[in-house]
Design an enzyme around this catalytic site. Structure first.
Site, short mmCIF file in Angstrom:
data_model
loop_
_atom_site.label_atom_id
_atom_site.label_comp_id
_atom_site.label_asym_id
_atom_site.label_seq_id
_atom_site.Cartn_x
_atom_site.Cartn_y
_atom_site.Cartn_z
N ALA A 13 0.81 -1.22 0.00
CA ALA A 13 0.00 0.00 0.00
C ALA A 13 0.84 1.27 0.00
CB ALA A 13 -0.94 0.00 1.20
N ARG A 18 9.90 7.82 -2.37
CA ARG A 18 11.32 7.95 -2.67
C ARG A 18 11.68 7.44 -4.07
NH1 ARG A 18 13.02 5.15 2.95
NH2 ARG A 18 10.87 4.41 2.78
N GLN A 78 -5.99 -0.83 2.20
CA GLN A 78 -5.70 -0.09 3.42
C GLN A 78 -6.06 1.36 3.10
OE1 GLN A 78 -1.58 0.63 4.25
NE2 GLN A 78 -1.91 0.90 6.44
N ASP A 108 8.12 -4.55 -1.21
CA ASP A 108 9.32 -3.91 -1.78
C ASP A 108 10.59 -4.70 -1.44
OD1 ASP A 108 9.57 -3.31 0.91
OD2 ASP A 108 9.93 -1.16 0.62
N ARG A 319 10.91 -9.04 -32.01
CA ARG A 319 9.84 -8.42 -31.22
C ARG A 319 8.74 -9.45 -30.95
NH1 ARG A 319 8.30 -3.50 -34.68
NH2 ARG A 319 6.64 -3.43 -33.12
C1 UD1 Z 1 10.37 -1.44 7.26
C2 UD1 Z 1 10.48 -1.89 8.72
C3 UD1 Z 1 11.95 -1.91 9.13
C4 UD1 Z 1 12.73 -2.81 8.20
C5 UD1 Z 1 12.50 -2.42 6.72
C6 UD1 Z 1 13.07 -3.49 5.84
C7 UD1 Z 1 8.45 -1.22 9.93
C8 UD1 Z 1 7.85 -0.26 10.85
N1 UD1 Z 1 9.72 -1.02 9.57
O1 UD1 Z 1 10.84 -0.08 7.18
O2 UD1 Z 1 12.09 -2.38 10.46
O3 UD1 Z 1 14.10 -2.78 8.53
O4 UD1 Z 1 11.12 -2.30 6.43
O5 UD1 Z 1 13.01 -3.15 4.48
O6 UD1 Z 1 7.80 -2.18 9.55
N2 UD1 Z 1 3.25 -0.30 3.81
C9 UD1 Z 1 1.89 -0.36 3.69
N3 UD1 Z 1 1.12 0.48 4.43
C10 UD1 Z 1 1.64 1.37 5.32
C11 UD1 Z 1 3.05 1.44 5.43
C12 UD1 Z 1 3.83 0.58 4.66
O7 UD1 Z 1 1.37 -1.17 2.91
O8 UD1 Z 1 0.86 2.08 5.95
C13 UD1 Z 1 4.06 -1.23 3.01
C14 UD1 Z 1 4.94 -0.53 1.98
O9 UD1 Z 1 4.29 -0.48 0.72
C15 UD1 Z 1 6.17 -1.42 1.91
C16 UD1 Z 1 6.22 -2.06 3.28
O10 UD1 Z 1 4.95 -1.90 3.86
O11 UD1 Z 1 6.02 -2.44 0.94
C17 UD1 Z 1 7.29 -1.45 4.18
O12 UD1 Z 1 7.06 -0.06 4.32
P1 UD1 Z 1 8.24 0.98 4.23
O13 UD1 Z 1 7.66 2.33 4.45
O14 UD1 Z 1 9.05 0.76 3.03
O15 UD1 Z 1 9.06 0.57 5.55
P2 UD1 Z 1 10.58 0.87 5.87
O16 UD1 Z 1 10.72 2.26 6.34
O17 UD1 Z 1 11.42 0.44 4.73
CA CA Z 2 11.02 -0.30 2.65
#
Ligand code: UD1
Ligand code: CA
Length: 457
Positions: A13, A18, A78, A108, A319
């Protein structure tokens, strides 16, 4: 023993701010396949019985991609981005069904391998309530840190909330968590948002489980398994890792890659036995290459089938819809699209073959063009077997060249040619004896006249 049921919840979600792109982050691709598709493929191979994907509001494309890869995947929305735990709870209905195991996987983190997911599930079968993948990145900035007490995982601290000593911890959260189905909901619903970002962090599940006297463990893996993608440069790094894996798999299966580091593969590229790929070749999606074929340097293939012992390139472009039969040859600067070349057919130099069928052993001379497009519609060219198309011919489609027919060089063919006929469609040559001498005479006369006082030197 009955295999344990497993629900995988893939979080997708996020907006991917970035990435600086209007496209949802999980739809960016590595090795020709979206990040989401990579994760879902790994999940499917790890013995997951139900896949759920959590997307953001309006991310219909992400939902469509999930359904394309796993048609029976459940999609949850979400509605507000309130953090990773909040995102997992978007799939509450699926969690409430109490599968034996639950995998929460970030969309990701596309390099995750099925074997690693299986390793992560193993402690659940042995009684742990929660298991987390840990890794030691070269640069831990931005990752959550794993706080251990002996071999027990006691907490995960997000960087923004970590103390200086916690930040010094090298073991980081890989972003993939396994939860025992019978306690998951009780843990997840206790997570609050009292932290720097005011988000519901999935990572807090560890401390909560511990407070509930449940056991948490960490499984340490290579950085490449859990590389997270937040930016375009991390996307490029992941591409490099995935290419290396694909090249290694191709080599292990017996493909000859003369300079593996210069060949770019797609996650779905398929090779038969004893294929040779020369340096600098790019494979896009949906390419199959059969036994004994050779792909020469600087060729670019997408959606193409290369038959047994066929030869492609150097400098060829195949292609989508190109199907090359056994022993056929596509040479330098030849482009093929939506065209079938039957066994032994050849187009060795400088041609465009689109929307066409080229019969077995037909020979397409240098510079032949199938004129398939009239400005609004596409038309087909059918060339019979053993036909010979002289160099620099234009075949204006729709048109049929019969079996064994012969087209004189430089022809513009606008009408069908019957089998075994000879067709010539070009201006007749005119020869004037001594004409060149006369022409030179006229030219030198003109120069003499122009010479005196001519300022245009
Ligand atoms: C997260 C972890 C961190 C870890 C890192 C590894 C948390 C709080 N932190 O940080 O400990 O080291 O990943 O890569 O979990 N997403 C949603 N809804 C939200 C927020 C996020 O679906 O409300 C999804 C994002 O699309 C993404 C994943 O959750 O696929 C992780 O979110 P992201 O914001 O990338 O977390 P990080 O800051 O990388
Ligand atoms: Ca991440």
């Amino acid at each position: 023993m009955k295999p344990r049921s497993c629900l995988a919840i893939v979080l997708a979600a996020g907006e991917g701010t970035r990435m600086h792109s209007p496209r949802p982050k999980v739809l960016h691709a590595i090795a020709g396949r979206s990040l989401l598709a990579h994760v879902l493929a790994a999940v499917a191979e790890a013995g997951v019985t139900t896949a759920a994907v959590v997307i953001g509001p309006g991310q219909d494309e992400a939902a469509a991609e999930a359904k394309r890869v796993v048609p029976d995947a459940a999609v949850y929305v979400q509605h507000q981005r309130r953090g990773t735990a909040h995102a997992v709870l978007a799939a509450k209905a699926a969690i409430a069904r109490q599968p034996d195991d639950i995998l929460a996987v970030y969309g990701d983190t596309p390099l995750i391998r099925p074997a690693t997911l299986k390793r992560l599930r193993a402690p659940l079968a042995a009684g742990a309530a929660i298991a987390v993948l840990g890794f030691r990145p070269a640069d831990p900035t931005g990752y959550g840190r794993l706080i251990m007490a002996g071999d027990e995982l006691v907490a995960i601290r997000e960087e923004a909330d970590a103390s200086t000593s916690e930040r010094a911890i090298g073991l980081c959260n890989g972003g993939i968590m396994a939860l025992a189905g019978n306690t998951a909901l009780a843990i997840l619903t206790r997570i609050g948002d009292h932290n720097r970002k005011g988000e519901f962090y999935l990572t807090d599940a560890v401390e909560i489980a511990r407070a509930m006297k449940l056991r948490g463990v960490a499984i340490e893996v290579e950085e490449d398994d859990v590389r997270g993608i937040n930016s375009k440069s991390q996307l490029a790094e992941a591409e490099a890792v995935v290419q290396q894996r694909l090249r290694r798999a191709a080599l292990d299966a017996g493909v000859t890659l003369v300079a593996p580091e210069t060949v770019f593969l797609c996650a779905d590229t398929q090779f038969g036995r004893d294929v040779v790929v020369e340096p600098y070749v790019v494979f896009g999606e949906k390419v199959t290459v059969e036994d004994g074929a050779v792909i020469h340097s600087f060729s670019h293939l997408v959606g193409a089938h290369v038959g047994k012992s066929a030869s492609v390139g150097p400098f060829a472009r195949l292609r989508p819809g190109s199907r090359l039969g056994e022993g056929s040859r596509i040479g330098n600067f030849v482009e093929v699209k939506e065209a079938v070349l039957e066994a032994g057919a050849k187009a060795n130099h400088l041609s465009y073959i689109g929307d066409a069928v080229v019969g077995a052993n037909a020979n397409i001379g240098a510079g032949t063009i199938t004129c398939n497009y009239d400005g609004s519609d596409k038309h087909r060219t059918v060339i019979g077997k053993d036909a010979f198309i002289g160099s620099n011919s234009a075949l204006v489609a729709p048109v049929e060249i019969g079996q064994g027919a012969y087209i004189g060089s430089g022809s513009v063919i606008t009408a069908n040619v019957p089998p075994d006929a000879l067709a010539l469609a070009r201006g007749r040559q005119v020869v004037k004896e001594g004409g060149a001498t006369r022409l030179r005479g006229l030219k030198s006369l003109g120069k003499k006249k122009a010479a005196p006082g001519n300022s245009n030197q």
